[in-house]
Write a protein that holds these residues in place. Structure first.
Motif, PDB file in Angstrom:
ATOM      1  N   ARG A  26       5.306  -0.162  -3.021  1.00 41.88           N
ATOM      2  CA  ARG A  26       4.723  -0.977  -4.096  1.00 41.88           C
ATOM      3  C   ARG A  26       4.098  -2.260  -3.551  1.00 41.88           C
ATOM      4  N   LEU A  27       4.804  -2.947  -2.670  1.00 43.93           N
ATOM      5  CA  LEU A  27       4.301  -4.217  -2.154  1.00 43.93           C
ATOM      6  C   LEU A  27       3.105  -4.016  -1.230  1.00 43.93           C
ATOM      7  N   VAL A  28       3.138  -2.970  -0.424  1.00 40.80           N
ATOM      8  CA  VAL A  28       2.007  -2.692   0.461  1.00 40.80           C
ATOM      9  C   VAL A  28       0.772  -2.341  -0.357  1.00 40.80           C
ATOM     10  N   ALA A  29       0.944  -1.528  -1.413  1.00 42.56           N
ATOM     11  CA  ALA A  29      -0.204  -1.096  -2.220  1.00 42.56           C
ATOM     12  C   ALA A  29      -0.900  -2.260  -2.905  1.00 42.56           C
ATOM     13  N   GLY A  30      -0.186  -3.360  -3.151  1.00 41.80           N
ATOM     14  CA  GLY A  30      -0.780  -4.475  -3.877  1.00 41.80           C
ATOM     15  C   GLY A  30      -1.100  -5.678  -3.020  1.00 41.80           C
ATOM     16  N   SER A  31      -1.214  -5.497  -1.680  1.00 42.67           N
ATOM     17  CA  SER A  31      -1.427  -6.647  -0.810  1.00 42.67           C
ATOM     18  C   SER A  31      -2.160  -6.242   0.456  1.00 42.67           C
ATOM     19  N   GLN A  32      -2.311  -7.204   1.350  1.00 44.38           N
ATOM     20  CA  GLN A  32      -2.896  -6.956   2.664  1.00 44.38           C
ATOM     21  C   GLN A  32      -1.804  -6.788   3.728  1.00 44.38           C
ATOM     22  N   ALA A  33      -0.555  -6.635   3.292  1.00 48.05           N
ATOM     23  CA  ALA A  33       0.551  -6.413   4.215  1.00 48.05           C
ATOM     24  C   ALA A  33       0.577  -4.958   4.667  1.00 48.05           C
ATOM     25  N   VAL A  34       1.360  -4.684   5.702  1.00 46.40           N
ATOM     26  CA  VAL A  34       1.512  -3.317   6.200  1.00 46.40           C
ATOM     27  C   VAL A  34       3.002  -2.976   6.253  1.00 46.40           C
ATOM     28  N   GLY A  35       3.284  -1.675   6.151  1.00 48.75           N
ATOM     29  CA  GLY A  35       4.648  -1.184   6.273  1.00 48.75           C
ATOM     30  C   GLY A  35       4.679  -0.003   7.220  1.00 48.75           C
ATOM     31  N   PHE A  36       5.861   0.542   7.452  1.00 52.32           N
ATOM     32  CA  PHE A  36       6.024   1.646   8.394  1.00 52.32           C
ATOM     33  C   PHE A  36       6.959   2.681   7.783  1.00 52.32           C
ATOM     34  N   LEU A  37       6.433   3.871   7.489  1.00 44.59           N
ATOM     35  CA  LEU A  37       7.198   4.927   6.848  1.00 44.59           C
ATOM     36  C   LEU A  37       6.802   6.284   7.417  1.00 44.59           C
ATOM     37  N   ILE A  38       7.532   7.332   7.032  1.00 44.14           N
ATOM     38  CA  ILE A  38       7.214   8.690   7.464  1.00 44.14           C
ATOM     39  C   ILE A  38       6.514   9.427   6.324  1.00 44.14           C
ATOM     40  N   PRO A  39       5.825  10.553   6.610  1.00 46.19           N
ATOM     41  CA  PRO A  39       5.073  11.261   5.559  1.00 46.19           C
ATOM     42  C   PRO A  39       5.893  11.606   4.329  1.00 46.19           C
TER      43      PRO A  39
END
Length: 316
Positions: A232-245
């Motif tokens: 949610r936070l990544v989708a609404g900002s210029q931040a990045v996250g790290f997840l698996i498919p």
């Protein structure tokens, strides 16, 4: 499913509830009857299975050993009954599975829906936890199968299937980090605001092994134990996250997020299916595992196609 014996049933319920009275209410028996079954079992074993404390019944060391054996026996008994029912062409059964919290949110509901389209009478019990807890529950007979990131299984548990789950960077569409086709490594992401999973989360520890410099960056923009919050936070900002498919497939398909595999060597992860050694798979479980396999492969094919197109654009 019926219990192997009334004594085992009473013993297990007292262990779960920590009280003879509460167990009796759950089992619709008198407290005296439940207590006698426990006493009979203790007499057979030859040692106390519970410490009788003011705050309730607590398993002794011998009790811990016995409850694990009882639950394994009950799982095996349930599995045998399910197979007998299958032989009688009864189109029903039960699947007892454990998965990480994020998998329980998106991937598993889709798999269950797919199974129930053709086998609506198959029922499911789903438990969620981290990889260590999931494997422990398999070993103790509390669940039949666990699906989690690869780790060394405990004695009596074996890995039976493995699926590539590369670790990748997640951004909003149009983010400068992923908008231009290029190979990405973790170091390329560290100058951007980071939405990170908490240090106790398995993906966070794996990420820190990929590039130890991550530990020296100080506090990230947001740190959370919630995968949905990262998305949610990544989708609404210029931040990045790290997840698996597995964590982001639905949002990527809907165009809410962009996921790009990290090229670092340590980012090549696997999710695996674990079960007890020598476990005989019931037909209902087999149908579930086939549906899980198909859904994971569909996700992988979509992500592999996107990755191939990205590499092609990078090459040109």
């Amino acid at each position: 499913m019926p219990a192997i014996s009334q004594a085992f049933r009473c013993f297990d319920e007292v262990a779960r509830r920590g009280s003879v009275r509460k167990a009796a209410e759950t089992l619709h028996l008198t407290a005296a009857a439940v207590n006698q079954q426990v006493l009979n079992l203790e007499a057979t074993v030859g040692v106390p299975l519970f410490d009788r404390l003011p705050r309730g019944m607590q398993l002794t060391t011998a009790g811990e050993l016995m409850i694990a054996a009882v639950r394994r026996s009950q799982r095996d008994f349930d599995n045998a009954l399910s197979q007998v029912e299958d032989l009688r062409k009864v189109r029903r059964g039960h699947v007892n599975v454990g998965v990480p919290y994020a998998t329980a949110e998106h991937l598993l509901p889709q798999v269950i829906e797919n199974v129930q389209k053709s086998h609506p009478d198959i029922t499911f019990s789903v438990r969620s936890g981290n990889g260590e807890a999931l494997q422990r529950w398999v070993a103790n007979g509390e669940i039949d199968v666990a699906f989690c990131l690869r780790r060394k299984p405990p004695p009596g548990v074996e890995e039976v299937r493995a699926y590539a789950q590369p670790l990748g960077v997640v951004t909003a569409p149009g983010h400068p980090l992923t908008a231009t086709p290029r190979l990405l490594r973790l170091r390329d992401c560290l100058d951007h605001p980071l939405i990170m999973l908490s240090p106790e989360m398995e993906l966070r520890s794996l990420l820190e092994r990929v590039d130890p410099r991550l530990n020296r960056l100080g506090r990230p923009l947001v740190e959370t134990g919630s995968v949905p919050m990262v998305r949610r936070l990544v989708a609404g900002s210029q931040a990045v996250g790290f997840l698996i498919p597995d964590n982001v497939a639905e949002d990527v398909d809907a165009g809410r997020l962009v996921w790009v595999a990290l090229e670092d060597q340590g980012a090549a992860l696997y999710s695996c299916i674990y079960q007890r050694s020598g476990y005989s798979t019931a037909v209902a479980m087999g149908l579930f595992l086939e549906a899980l396999d198909a859904e994971i492969n569909r996700i992988r094919e979509r992500f592999d196609t996107r990755h191939a197109l990205r590499l092609q654009a990078f090459a040109t």
